[in-house]
Design a protein around this motif. Structure first.
Motif, PDB file in Angstrom:
ATOM      1  N   TYR A 165      26.047 -22.100  26.971  1.00 52.39           N
ATOM      2  CA  TYR A 165      27.416 -22.025  26.559  1.00 52.39           C
ATOM      3  C   TYR A 165      28.068 -22.284  25.586  1.00 52.39           C
ATOM      4  O   TYR A 165      27.834 -22.550  24.388  1.00 52.39           O
ATOM      5  N   VAL A 166      29.344 -21.712  25.444  1.00 56.29           N
ATOM      6  CA  VAL A 166      30.088 -21.735  24.462  1.00 56.29           C
ATOM      7  C   VAL A 166      30.982 -22.678  23.966  1.00 56.29           C
ATOM      8  O   VAL A 166      31.094 -23.547  24.930  1.00 56.29           O
ATOM      9  N   ASP A 167      31.498 -23.009  22.855  1.00 58.63           N
ATOM     10  CA  ASP A 167      32.698 -24.063  22.494  1.00 58.63           C
ATOM     11  C   ASP A 167      33.698 -23.823  23.778  1.00 58.63           C
ATOM     12  O   ASP A 167      35.079 -25.114  22.806  1.00 58.63           O
ATOM     13  N   VAL A 168      34.375 -22.989  24.191  1.00 61.81           N
ATOM     14  CA  VAL A 168      35.038 -23.071  25.146  1.00 61.81           C
ATOM     15  C   VAL A 168      34.885 -22.859  26.371  1.00 61.81           C
ATOM     16  O   VAL A 168      33.799 -22.474  26.982  1.00 61.81           O
ATOM     17  N   GLU A 169      35.847 -23.891  27.065  1.00 69.14           N
ATOM     18  CA  GLU A 169      36.243 -24.814  28.542  1.00 69.14           C
ATOM     19  C   GLU A 169      35.188 -23.077  28.898  1.00 69.14           C
ATOM     20  O   GLU A 169      35.812 -22.678  29.197  1.00 69.14           O
ATOM     21  N   GLY A 170      34.160 -23.271  29.438  1.00 68.43           N
ATOM     22  CA  GLY A 170      34.473 -22.279  31.338  1.00 68.43           C
ATOM     23  C   GLY A 170      33.904 -21.374  30.370  1.00 68.43           C
ATOM     24  O   GLY A 170      33.269 -20.397  31.585  1.00 68.43           O
ATOM     25  N   ARG A 171      33.445 -20.906  29.206  1.00 66.49           N
ATOM     26  CA  ARG A 171      32.806 -20.110  28.286  1.00 66.49           C
ATOM     27  C   ARG A 171      31.502 -19.932  28.396  1.00 66.49           C
ATOM     28  O   ARG A 171      30.623 -21.101  28.188  1.00 66.49           O
ATOM     29  N   LEU A 172      30.964 -19.059  28.668  1.00 66.55           N
ATOM     30  CA  LEU A 172      29.136 -18.733  28.421  1.00 66.55           C
ATOM     31  C   LEU A 172      28.723 -17.513  28.004  1.00 66.55           C
ATOM     32  O   LEU A 172      29.465 -16.567  28.025  1.00 66.55           O
ATOM     33  N   LEU A 173      26.978 -17.386  27.435  1.00 67.45           N
ATOM     34  CA  LEU A 173      26.683 -16.136  27.227  1.00 67.45           C
ATOM     35  C   LEU A 173      26.386 -15.891  28.415  1.00 67.45           C
ATOM     36  O   LEU A 173      25.473 -16.298  29.238  1.00 67.45           O
ATOM     37  N   ARG A 174      26.491 -14.710  28.711  1.00 65.75           N
ATOM     38  CA  ARG A 174      25.926 -14.037  30.321  1.00 65.75           C
ATOM     39  C   ARG A 174      24.461 -14.499  30.248  1.00 65.75           C
ATOM     40  O   ARG A 174      23.446 -13.868  29.471  1.00 65.75           O
ATOM     41  N   THR A 175      23.739 -14.614  31.444  1.00 67.06           N
ATOM     42  CA  THR A 175      22.291 -14.794  31.673  1.00 67.06           C
ATOM     43  C   THR A 175      21.705 -13.566  32.006  1.00 67.06           C
ATOM     44  O   THR A 175      20.265 -13.838  32.179  1.00 67.06           O
ATOM     45  N   HIS A 176      22.694 -12.994  32.446  1.00 68.91           N
ATOM     46  CA  HIS A 176      21.996 -11.975  33.872  1.00 68.91           C
ATOM     47  C   HIS A 176      22.608 -10.263  33.093  1.00 68.91           C
ATOM     48  O   HIS A 176      24.380 -10.528  32.517  1.00 68.91           O
ATOM     49  N   THR A 177      23.176  -9.648  33.326  1.00 66.80           N
ATOM     50  CA  THR A 177      23.944  -7.895  33.090  1.00 66.80           C
ATOM     51  C   THR A 177      24.923  -8.357  34.743  1.00 66.80           C
ATOM     52  O   THR A 177      25.752  -7.580  34.736  1.00 66.80           O
ATOM     53  N   SER A 178      24.599  -9.263  35.824  1.00 66.84           N
ATOM     54  CA  SER A 178      25.084  -9.257  37.137  1.00 66.84           C
ATOM     55  C   SER A 178      26.296  -9.572  37.408  1.00 66.84           C
ATOM     56  O   SER A 178      26.970  -8.537  37.725  1.00 66.84           O
ATOM     57  N   PRO A 179      27.591  -9.723  36.143  1.00 68.95           N
ATOM     58  CA  PRO A 179      28.552 -10.364  36.140  1.00 68.95           C
ATOM     59  C   PRO A 179      28.958  -9.371  35.903  1.00 68.95           C
ATOM     60  O   PRO A 179      30.277  -8.800  36.174  1.00 68.95           O
ATOM     61  N   SER A 212      15.246 -16.518  24.517  1.00 67.47           N
ATOM     62  CA  SER A 212      16.178 -16.507  25.185  1.00 67.47           C
ATOM     63  C   SER A 212      16.951 -15.498  24.677  1.00 67.47           C
ATOM     64  O   SER A 212      18.483 -15.549  24.648  1.00 67.47           O
ATOM     65  N   GLU A 213      16.231 -14.121  24.528  1.00 69.53           N
ATOM     66  CA  GLU A 213      17.713 -13.125  23.467  1.00 69.53           C
ATOM     67  C   GLU A 213      16.488 -12.142  24.817  1.00 69.53           C
ATOM     68  O   GLU A 213      15.385 -11.914  24.198  1.00 69.53           O
ATOM     69  N   PHE A 214      17.738 -10.978  25.283  1.00 71.48           N
ATOM     70  CA  PHE A 214      16.732 -10.373  25.999  1.00 71.48           C
ATOM     71  C   PHE A 214      17.701  -9.049  26.961  1.00 71.48           C
ATOM     72  O   PHE A 214      18.566  -9.157  26.820  1.00 71.48           O
ATOM     73  N   PHE A 215      17.285  -7.524  26.969  1.00 70.79           N
ATOM     74  CA  PHE A 215      18.070  -7.209  27.691  1.00 70.79           C
ATOM     75  C   PHE A 215      17.424  -6.920  28.731  1.00 70.79           C
ATOM     76  O   PHE A 215      16.441  -7.834  29.411  1.00 70.79           O
ATOM     77  N   GLN A 216      18.811  -6.686  29.279  1.00 72.01           N
ATOM     78  CA  GLN A 216      18.699  -6.179  30.757  1.00 72.01           C
ATOM     79  C   GLN A 216      19.342  -5.097  31.622  1.00 72.01           C
ATOM     80  O   GLN A 216      20.305  -4.133  30.910  1.00 72.01           O
ATOM     81  N   VAL A 217      18.987  -3.782  32.086  1.00 70.63           N
ATOM     82  CA  VAL A 217      19.276  -2.679  32.898  1.00 70.63           C
ATOM     83  C   VAL A 217      19.988  -3.172  34.136  1.00 70.63           C
ATOM     84  O   VAL A 217      18.879  -3.492  35.336  1.00 70.63           O
ATOM     85  N   GLU A 218      21.231  -3.378  35.066  1.00 70.24           N
ATOM     86  CA  GLU A 218      22.065  -3.306  35.657  1.00 70.24           C
ATOM     87  C   GLU A 218      22.094  -2.418  36.894  1.00 70.24           C
ATOM     88  O   GLU A 218      22.701  -1.566  35.844  1.00 70.24           O
ATOM     89  N   GLY A 219      21.629  -2.130  37.935  1.00 72.23           N
ATOM     90  CA  GLY A 219      22.434  -1.096  38.855  1.00 72.23           C
ATOM     91  C   GLY A 219      23.335  -1.686  39.465  1.00 72.23           C
ATOM     92  O   GLY A 219      22.870  -2.655  40.454  1.00 72.23           O
ATOM     93  N   LEU A 220      24.420  -0.643  39.954  1.00 72.83           N
ATOM     94  CA  LEU A 220      24.695  -1.473  41.400  1.00 72.83           C
ATOM     95  C   LEU A 220      25.655   0.563  42.266  1.00 72.83           C
ATOM     96  O   LEU A 220      25.975   1.422  41.599  1.00 72.83           O
ATOM     97  N   MET A 221      25.021   0.095  43.335  1.00 73.36           N
ATOM     98  CA  MET A 221      25.965   0.947  43.980  1.00 73.36           C
ATOM     99  C   MET A 221      26.740   0.912  45.379  1.00 73.36           C
ATOM    100  O   MET A 221      26.240  -0.127  46.381  1.00 73.36           O
TER     101      MET A 221
END
Ligand code: PHE
Length: 346
Positions: A165-179, A212-221
């Motif tokens: 999580y980051v210091d701003v309420e409700g904000r976080l570092l994305r855990t996946h590219t799905s968002p 703790s850091e890595f890349f993802q490639v998300e696909g959406l159709m």
């Protein structure tokens, strides 16, 4: 000092200067003569100082003589300069002969980072199926990273993604590219074929296969009448382009809150060819991605009618794809910036 004296002095200066120019051995000597004769404090100026003592009607005549003297010396300097510089260049070229057989100094070329290279390979395959690459933010909100993906607060499925999580309420570092799926569906109307490569973050105990850091490639159709068969066909095409058409693949049931049904997609172990080895945990298979049909709840969360639109999503790790392809056993190598590792990807 009268007109005749001055004219004589000027003529004498001309004769002397022209002789000096003709005798000058090199360009530096010419520069010396120029300064000495024509310079601000040079001899021409000092001769002309006598002009003040002449009657007013004689002055223009001396001026005219002085101008021809100056012009003659300047012309001689320029002329001799051209000759001298030409022969100096020739002498230099002769002395500094270039050995064209000497081996050149190699230019050190950088290389693409293997994660970037993998993402480009992945993108170039999916581009052929009409997928367009999008960007989405690394700092996300809880709503987009979880809730709109059918992962409510306090739901046990959150355990799948240990979150930073980051210091701003409700904000976080994305855990996946799905968002990124949510953001694309909010921004565009179907049909959608999107690819979302990017960095992800997890609060992990770091080991050879977790970072703790890595890349993802998300696909959406998303389209009308998209089925699981489309997903399976596309992923099989992808595996054959990435690993070779002779590799066997399989789908296994999986679980993700935002897809239903969900699958894991495996390719036969690239190290042992399916007979079982330590690299594949003796199973003969390697999982390369997670996927599934977009859950109706997710479609509803972005205002799409699940009766009309269906779609699929998939998510893969480019580091993992590189690891399988090159037999790399430790994920940490990708972030250590060790040139001995990075230079091998040329
Ligand atoms: N977001 C999932 C993960 O991080 C992968 C995934 C993406 C699964 C899209 C299904 C569909 O593990």
């Amino acid at each position: 000092m009268d007109l005749a004296d001055l004219t004589r002095d000027l003529e004498a200066l001309r004769t002397e200067a022209l002789a000096a120019v003709a005798a000058a051995p090199d360009a530096a000597a010419l520069d010396g003569i120029e300064l000495d004769v024509l310079g601000k404090k040079g001899r021409l100026t000092s001769v002309l100082r006598g002009i003040g003592a002449l009657p007013a009607e004689d002055r223009p005549r001396v001026g005219a003589v002085a101008n021809t003297v100056r012009a003659a010396i300047e012309a001689a300097l320029a002329d001799r300069g051209t000759t001298l510089r030409g022969s100096e260049l020739e002498a230099r070229l002769a002395a500094e002969a270039l050995d064209v057989t000497t081996p050149g100094r190699p230019i050190r070329l950088g290389t693409l980072h293997p994660s970037i290279e993998a993402m480009r390979e992945i993108a170039s395959i999916f581009e052929q199926f009409g997928f367009v690459t999008h960007e989405s933010p690394e700092i996300e909100d809880d709503l987009t990273n979880f809730q709109m993906l059918n992962i409510p607060p306090d739901h046990p499925a959150r355990d799948l993604w240990d979150t930073l999580y980051v210091d701003v309420e409700g904000r976080l570092l994305r855990t996946h590219t799905s968002p990124g799926q949510i953001r694309v569906m909010q921004a565009e109307t179907p049909p959608i074929r999107a690819l979302l490569p990017g960095r992800c973050f997890r609060y992990e105990a770091i080991d050879a296969s977790h970072g703790s850091e890595f890349f993802q490639v998300e696909g959406l159709m998303i389209d009308e009448g998209t089925t699981m068969a489309d997903l399976k066909g596309l992923l099989e095409q992808f595996a054959s382009a990435m690993y070779g058409a002779d590799k066997r693949t399989r789908f296994r049931p999986g679980y993700y809150p935002f897809t239903e049904p969900s699958v894991a997609f495996d390719v036969e172990c690239l190290v042992c060819g399916g007979s079982g080895c330590p690299a594949c945990g003796r199973s003969g298979w390697m999982t390369i991605l997670g996927a599934g049909m977009v859950h109706p709840v997710v479609l509803l969360s972005v205002g799409l009618d699940p009766e009309r639109y269906q779609g699929f999503a998939f998510g893969m790790g480019p580091e993992r794809i590189k690891m399988l392809k090159h037999g790399i056993t430790d994920l940490r190598l990708f972030l250590e910036n060790d040139l001995r590792f990075l230079e091998q990807f040329r």
